[in-house]
Enzyme design. Structure first.
Site, PDB file in Angstrom:
ATOM      1  CG  ASN A 244      -0.209  -0.066   2.497  1.00 18.30           C
ATOM      2  OD1 ASN A 244       0.512   0.864   2.836  1.00 18.30           O
ATOM      3  ND2 ASN A 244      -0.348  -1.161   3.236  1.00 18.30           N
TER       4      ASN A 244
ATOM      5  CB  ALA B 143       2.155  -0.501  10.643  1.00 14.42           C
TER       6      ALA B 143
ATOM      7  CG  ASP C 167      -6.990  -4.974   6.407  1.00 14.66           C
ATOM      8  OD1 ASP C 167      -6.494  -4.944   7.550  1.00 14.66           O
ATOM      9  OD2 ASP C 167      -7.594  -4.003   5.904  1.00 14.66           O
TER      10      ASP C 167
ATOM     11  CE  LYS D  84       8.764 -13.131 -13.462  1.00 15.61           C
ATOM     12  NZ  LYS D  84       9.586 -12.697 -14.571  1.00 15.61           N
TER      13      LYS D  84
ATOM     14  CG  ASP E 265      -6.451  -6.102  13.612  1.00 22.10           C
ATOM     15  OD1 ASP E 265      -5.728  -5.490  14.424  1.00 22.10           O
ATOM     16  OD2 ASP E 265      -7.240  -5.532  12.849  1.00 22.10           O
TER      17      ASP E 265
ATOM     18  CG  PHE F 195      -2.593   5.913  13.356  1.00 28.02           C
ATOM     19  CD1 PHE F 195      -1.746   5.768  14.444  1.00 28.02           C
ATOM     20  CD2 PHE F 195      -2.620   7.129  12.682  1.00 28.02           C
ATOM     21  CE1 PHE F 195      -0.941   6.820  14.851  1.00 28.02           C
ATOM     22  CE2 PHE F 195      -1.810   8.188  13.080  1.00 28.02           C
ATOM     23  CZ  PHE F 195      -0.969   8.036  14.164  1.00 28.02           C
TER      24      PHE F 195
ATOM     25  CE  LYS G  37     -10.757   0.833  10.707  1.00 30.22           C
ATOM     26  NZ  LYS G  37     -10.165   1.612   9.645  1.00 30.22           N
TER      27      LYS G  37
ATOM     28  CE  LYS H 155      -8.908  -2.752  13.637  1.00 30.40           C
ATOM     29  NZ  LYS H 155      -7.772  -3.047  12.785  1.00 30.40           N
TER      30      LYS H 155
HETATM   31  O1  PMT Z   1       3.120   6.090   6.562  1.00 30.99           O
HETATM   32  P1  PMT Z   1       2.678   7.468   6.097  1.00 30.99           P
HETATM   33  O2  PMT Z   1       2.889   7.671   4.626  1.00 30.99           O
HETATM   34  O3  PMT Z   1       3.283   8.567   6.926  1.00 30.99           O
HETATM   35  O4  PMT Z   1       1.086   7.563   6.295  1.00 30.99           O
HETATM   36  C1  PMT Z   1       0.553   7.533   7.580  1.00 30.99           C
HETATM   37  C2  PMT Z   1      -0.648   6.624   7.655  1.00 30.99           C
HETATM   38  C3  PMT Z   1      -1.783   7.187   6.818  1.00 30.99           C
HETATM   39  C4  PMT Z   1      -0.312   5.202   7.186  1.00 30.99           C
HETATM   40  C5  PMT Z   1      -1.040   6.547   9.181  1.00 30.99           C
HETATM   41  O5  PMT Z   1      -1.299   7.834   9.648  1.00 30.99           O
HETATM   42  C6  PMT Z   1      -2.259   5.636   9.388  1.00 30.99           C
HETATM   43  O6  PMT Z   1      -3.408   6.035   9.274  1.00 30.99           O
HETATM   44  N1  PMT Z   1      -1.985   4.357   9.732  1.00 30.99           N
HETATM   45  C7  PMT Z   1      -2.991   3.318   9.870  1.00 30.99           C
HETATM   46  C8  PMT Z   1      -3.239   2.711   8.517  1.00 30.99           C
HETATM   47  C9  PMT Z   1      -4.226   1.583   8.562  1.00 30.99           C
HETATM   48  O7  PMT Z   1      -3.897   0.500   8.167  1.00 30.99           O
HETATM   49  O8  PMT Z   1      -5.396   1.852   9.099  1.00 30.99           O
HETATM   50  P2  PMT Z   1      -6.598   0.762   9.231  1.00 30.99           P
HETATM   51  O9  PMT Z   1      -7.764   1.623   9.482  1.00 30.99           O
HETATM   52  O10 PMT Z   1      -6.630  -0.153   8.109  1.00 30.99           O
HETATM   53  O11 PMT Z   1      -6.193  -0.067  10.510  1.00 30.99           O
HETATM   54  C10 PMT Z   1      -6.651   0.285  11.817  1.00 30.99           C
HETATM   55  C11 PMT Z   1      -5.593  -0.014  12.843  1.00 30.99           C
HETATM   56  O12 PMT Z   1      -5.359  -1.415  12.934  1.00 30.99           O
HETATM   57  C12 PMT Z   1      -4.242   0.599  12.564  1.00 30.99           C
HETATM   58  O13 PMT Z   1      -3.721   1.026  13.807  1.00 30.99           O
HETATM   59  C13 PMT Z   1      -3.402  -0.553  12.013  1.00 30.99           C
HETATM   60  O14 PMT Z   1      -2.020  -0.406  12.288  1.00 30.99           O
HETATM   61  C14 PMT Z   1      -3.997  -1.723  12.785  1.00 30.99           C
HETATM   62  N2  PMT Z   1      -3.930  -3.015  12.056  1.00 30.99           N
HETATM   63  C15 PMT Z   1      -4.641  -3.204  10.918  1.00 30.99           C
HETATM   64  C16 PMT Z   1      -4.598  -4.434  10.301  1.00 30.99           C
HETATM   65  C17 PMT Z   1      -3.805  -5.456  10.847  1.00 30.99           C
HETATM   66  N3  PMT Z   1      -3.727  -6.647  10.270  1.00 30.99           N
HETATM   67  N4  PMT Z   1      -3.099  -5.237  11.958  1.00 30.99           N
HETATM   68  C18 PMT Z   1      -3.134  -4.032  12.577  1.00 30.99           C
HETATM   69  O15 PMT Z   1      -2.464  -3.843  13.595  1.00 30.99           O
END
Ligand code: PMT
Length: 399
Positions: free
Chosen positions: A211, A275, A279, A289, A305, A324, A338, A342
């Site tokens: 991503n 991060a 997903d 390959k 997650d 985030f 969330k 979460k």
């Molecule tokens: O890296 P940059 O270019 O500076 O951009 C910053 C950012 C936009 C990536 C950052 O500010 C941000 O929003 N990060 C969260 C991105 C994200 O994956 O969001 P989500 O809404 O899909 O996930 C929700 C939360 O679950 C996040 O805290 C994520 O880290 C966590 N998660 C999600 C999926 C997973 N399998 N494990 C997780 O821990």
């Protein structure tokens, strides 16, 4: 950045003509987002009234050591613990002498003696009193007790004399406190984990799904934490960023590797999941390959997650779990969802449709959602500044 915002200061006003300046100090505190409680000594009350202090500070003025009402609401020990810092302004020769000699015969001196916080003393007195050997010795003693003496300065005195003994100007006092909080490091090193960047989910040895995350926001959070004295581990997906050696950097590629690295580095006091973790991963990654074909079907399965796992862990859950949310629409609804689903303490949401912020930009604009329905909005600014503000809030929370 305003280093005083959200700080709690206990202001002790003693009896000197400079007491009128304490009203200006209170006004500046309020302007800078400081929460204030005030102790007014018996002599201080000869110069300023509790009513004028309360009107400006919008909080109660404490005066008596043996007041049933005060003790029931907040006893002198709680009062000394409540504050992030104590400021005595003006500090008279009498109060300075009491502090230097452990005398605690009123509320102000008792709270100071009972305090485990930094105490700033802004002396104000006649030049002869300031130059007296006993005052000099008392000030020297206070310094060895780790009090911070700010001022006095030289100038015309209210008594008509000229010399050293004037209390510092309120603005200068405020600047001293600002620089103290700017350089403040928590005494007990807190431990923190930050996840940052994207993950790569491999299709075959040369192709993967990823991503747009650059890792910038997470790296800046790790830097802000480290600057404030946190023992910081940064678990990063693939990025082009560099970070100083005082941060423990663990580089990973896939969500599974990020998950394992996170588990290995628990327990911590605070975990921040910035991060953009994939997903989904490919159910069966090809070991060789994949050759070009007319149609290629990829079966995806859910990744673990990481945030959800850590925030629901029985024994390893950090004191503060911050997730985030990267959203393209319905930011508030999805962020709140969330937060609950979460089991985070806070969710920091950003709009990733807006090209000026979010992915890969040096800037961001975020809303912090708390469990009590409160929302803090951090307006458009550098990701480094956003991170400093988030870390200030973390420190306040942990303290
Ligand atoms: O890296 P940059 O270019 O500076 O951009 C910053 C950012 C936009 C990536 C950052 O500010 C941000 O929003 N990060 C969260 C991105 C994200 O994956 O969001 P989500 O809404 O899909 O996930 C929700 C939360 O679950 C996040 O805290 C994520 O880290 C966590 N998660 C999600 C999926 C997973 N399998 N494990 C997780 O821990």
């Amino acid at each position: 950045m305003n280093n005083l915002n959200n700080k709690k200061v206990l202001l002790i006003i003693c009896g000197g003509i400079a007491a009128y300046k304490s009203l200006e100090i209170i006004r500046l505190f309020k302007k800078n987002g400081v929460t204030i409680k005030t102790i007014l000594t018996k002599n201080g009350a000869e110069f300023v009234t509790p009513l004028s202090i309360t009107s400006l500070s919008q909080s109660k003025v404490y005066q008596d050591l043996f007041s049933l009402e005060n003790e029931a609401e907040m006893d002198h020990i709680s009062l000394s613990r409540w504050a992030d810092l104590i400021l005595i302004a003006p500090a008279t020769a009498n109060t300075i002498s009491k502090l230097a000699n452990g005398i605690s015969d009123d509320l102000a001196s008792t709270v100071a003696l009972a305090s485990n916080k930094k105490i700033f003393v802004a002396p104000a007195m006649n030049v002869r009193m300031w130059e007296h050997q006993s005052t000099k010795e008392n000030i020297a003693k206070l310094k060895t007790y780790n009090y911070k003496i700010i001022g006095p300065t030289i100038g015309d005195m209210a008594c008509g004399e000229y010399g050293e003994g004037k209390m510092l100007d309120p603005k200068e006092i405020i600047n001293h406190l600002k620089s103290y909080f700017k350089n403040f490091k928590p005494k007990n090193k807190f431990k923190a984990i930050v996840t940052a960047g994207p993950t790569n989910e491999y299709i075959d040895p040369v192709r993967f799904i990823t991503n747009k995350s650059s890792g910038k926001q997470g790296y800046e959070i790790a830097k802000s934490l480290s600057k404030k004295g946190f023992d910081t581990t940064l678990i990063s997906g693939p990025t082009n960023l560099k970070i100083k050696n005082d941060i423990n950097l663990i580089q990973v590629e896939t969500a599974e590797e990020m998950f394992q690295a996170t588990l290995k580095n628990l327990p911590v006091d605070v975990a921040i999941f910035s991060a953009a973790v994939g997903d989904y991963k490919i159910k069966k990654t090809s070991k060789i390959k994949i050759k070009k074909q007319d149609k290629l079907n990829l079966e995806l399965e859910k990744n673990v997650d990481i945030l959800n796992y850590v925030s629901n862990h029985n024994s390893l859950r950090p004191k503060l779990v911050v997730g985030f949310a990267a959203e393209t629409n319905n930011l508030e609804d999805y962020a709140n969802k969330k937060l609950i689903e979460k089991n985070c303490d806070w969710i920091i949401a950003n709009d990733v449709m807006n090209k000026k912020i979010g992915f890969n930009s040096d800037y961001n604009e975020v809303s912090i959602f708390y469990k009590n329905d409160k929302i803090d909005k951090l307006a458009y600014k550098l990701k480094s500044e956003i991170s400093d503000e988030i870390v200030e809030k973390i420190i306040n929370h942990l303290n």
